[in-house]
Design a protein around this motif. Structure first.
Motif, PDB file in Angstrom:
ATOM      1  N   LEU A 109      -8.233  -0.203  -0.359  1.00  0.00           N
ATOM      2  CA  LEU A 109      -9.199   0.706  -0.982  1.00  0.00           C
ATOM      3  C   LEU A 109      -8.554   2.062  -1.280  1.00  0.00           C
ATOM      4  O   LEU A 109      -8.798   2.654  -2.344  1.00  0.00           O
ATOM      5  N   TRP A 110      -7.728   2.558  -0.350  1.00  0.00           N
ATOM      6  CA  TRP A 110      -7.019   3.811  -0.602  1.00  0.00           C
ATOM      7  C   TRP A 110      -6.081   3.667  -1.795  1.00  0.00           C
ATOM      8  O   TRP A 110      -5.953   4.581  -2.623  1.00  0.00           O
ATOM      9  N   LEU A 128      -6.420   1.640  -4.387  1.00  0.00           N
ATOM     10  CA  LEU A 128      -7.223   1.618  -5.605  1.00  0.00           C
ATOM     11  C   LEU A 128      -7.732   3.010  -5.957  1.00  0.00           C
ATOM     12  O   LEU A 128      -7.726   3.407  -7.131  1.00  0.00           O
ATOM     13  N   GLY A 129      -8.170   3.761  -4.946  1.00  0.00           N
ATOM     14  CA  GLY A 129      -8.662   5.106  -5.195  1.00  0.00           C
ATOM     15  C   GLY A 129      -7.591   6.021  -5.749  1.00  0.00           C
ATOM     16  O   GLY A 129      -7.820   6.779  -6.707  1.00  0.00           O
ATOM     17  N   THR A 153       0.813  -1.218   0.000  1.00  0.00           N
ATOM     18  CA  THR A 153       0.000   0.000   0.000  1.00  0.00           C
ATOM     19  C   THR A 153       0.842   1.261   0.000  1.00  0.00           C
ATOM     20  O   THR A 153       0.647   2.165  -0.833  1.00  0.00           O
ATOM     21  N   ALA A 178      -9.193  -1.207   4.331  1.00  0.00           N
ATOM     22  CA  ALA A 178      -9.126   0.208   3.977  1.00  0.00           C
ATOM     23  C   ALA A 178      -7.843   0.589   3.238  1.00  0.00           C
ATOM     24  O   ALA A 178      -7.899   1.350   2.265  1.00  0.00           O
ATOM     25  N   ILE A 232     -12.799  -5.841   1.958  1.00  0.00           N
ATOM     26  CA  ILE A 232     -11.555  -5.288   1.410  1.00  0.00           C
ATOM     27  C   ILE A 232     -10.991  -4.292   2.420  1.00  0.00           C
ATOM     28  O   ILE A 232     -11.666  -3.317   2.764  1.00  0.00           O
ATOM     29  N   SER A 255     -12.800  -1.722   6.773  1.00  0.00           N
ATOM     30  CA  SER A 255     -12.920  -2.496   5.540  1.00  0.00           C
ATOM     31  C   SER A 255     -14.300  -2.259   4.934  1.00  0.00           C
ATOM     32  O   SER A 255     -15.246  -1.888   5.627  1.00  0.00           O
ATOM     33  N   VAL A 256     -14.397  -2.500   3.635  1.00  0.00           N
ATOM     34  CA  VAL A 256     -15.661  -2.409   2.912  1.00  0.00           C
ATOM     35  C   VAL A 256     -15.794  -3.667   2.072  1.00  0.00           C
ATOM     36  O   VAL A 256     -14.928  -3.960   1.238  1.00  0.00           O
TER      37      VAL A 256
END
Length: 334
Positions: A192-193, A195-196, A71, A189, A187, A183-184
């Protein structure tokens, strides 16, 4: 050919590069050159080798672990892609991360125990260091290698000084959930950051006027200048973007650790630069794409993970990564 005719042709070429439609430019970046396909093949071979060598490699938990481990490098590498495409380098990203994390934790500890305040302090510190790097490089015309080598030492020193080398504990639960432990749909967090940031980087680099100007400034600075591109501003914004993303990475690391430490991630700039170069970005500017950078980061992360599972020593891992960087730069030069 006269000097005037040469300048006119250079200006025309740069103007075409700057005004080229974003979608078409992104497609050309993905298709030109042989490196993207070689990356896919190399990544597939690596997955096969490690899956055969270790029974734990192909587990979902291990893949999520690789995602978490990569990450920080992946997020900062997106910004580094802009810097390297514009013919610059930033060696200060690891120190920027350390100082930004300390700023975020101190802001929540002594100003307001609010995650928004902490996030603003971390991101702002990263952006400020990026601005300093950009201004010194473009306005004073000091090579970015020397500028960022200086800020590497200075930012790390400030991170150590502000708390006398002691860590700062973080207690804000919202901060933990948003940046580290939440998580969402299963997945985490941090992924997700990542990917964003990757999606935002693709849109900015491949589908915006600024992105096309980054390519023009790095590919042919003289032609870009004659076509009206403000190279100093473009380059400075690239440094600011990288510093801001280093600040974001510091929030994720400190949320995951529940504390900010001034001595973290020393030498991480090696992994960041390796990811960008492996992803198809040229150290000589003008070429690269964000999706390749993400793949380069995943290759480095998978390599680290696989070598750990196989019991390879950390010192040998550094040797392998160094050899990969040299080979990638040699291939770029060719």
């Amino acid at each position: 050919m006269t000097d005037t005719e040469g300048r006119a042709k250079a200006s025309t070429a740069a103007a075409m590069a700057v005004n080229q439609p974003g979608g078409r430019l992104a497609l050309l970046n993905l298709l030109q050159g042989e490196r993207p396909y070689m990356l896919y093949i190399a990544f597939a071979i690596m997955l096969i080798v490690f899956s055969l060598a270790s029974p734990w490699f192909l587990s979902i938990d291990n893949f999520l672990n690789i995602g978490r481990q990569t990450t920080l490098v992946s997020i900062i590498a997106v910004g580094m892609t802009f810097v390297i495409i514009s013919r610059q380098i930033d060696l200060s990203v690891a120190s920027t991360l350390a100082l930004s994390g300390m700023s975020a934790s101190l802001a929540m500890a002594f100003v307001a125990n609010n995650w928004v305040v902490g996030a603003a302090a971390g991101l702002g510190t990263g952006a400020l260091i990026g601005l300093i790097n950009g201004v010194l490089t473009t306005r004073l015309e000091i090579p970015s290698f020397l500028v960022t080598l200086g800020t590497l030492s200075g930012a790390r020193g400030l991170a150590l000084m502000v708390t006398n080398t002691k860590p700062v504990i973080i207690t804000n639960e919202y901060y933990f959930n948003i940046f580290g432990e939440g998580s969402v749909l299963g997945i985490p967090a941090p992924i997700l950051w990542t990917l964003g940031v990757t999606v935002a980087g693709i849109l900015l680099l491949h589908y915006s006027v600024y992105g096309r100007r980054v390519y023009a400034a790095g590919g042919n600075p003289t032609a870009a200048l004659y076509s009206g591109v403000d190279i100093k501003r473009v380059t400075t914004l690239a440094f600011v973007l990288t510093g801001t993303l280093a600040g974001l990475a510091s929030l994720i690391l400190s949320a995951r650790s529940h504390a900010a430490r001034p001595d973290v991630v020393q030498g991480m700039e090696l992994d960041v630069i390796a990811s960008v170069i492996l992803g198809g970005c040229s150290l000589f500017g003008g070429r690269g794409f964000v999706l390749g950078t993400l793949l380069g980061s995943l290759i480095i992360g998978t390599l680290n993970n696989g070598l750990v599972l196989l019991g390879v020593s950390s010192s040998l891992q550094l040797v392998i990564k160094g050899a990969i960087i040299v080979a990638a730069v040699a291939f770029t030069r060719r």
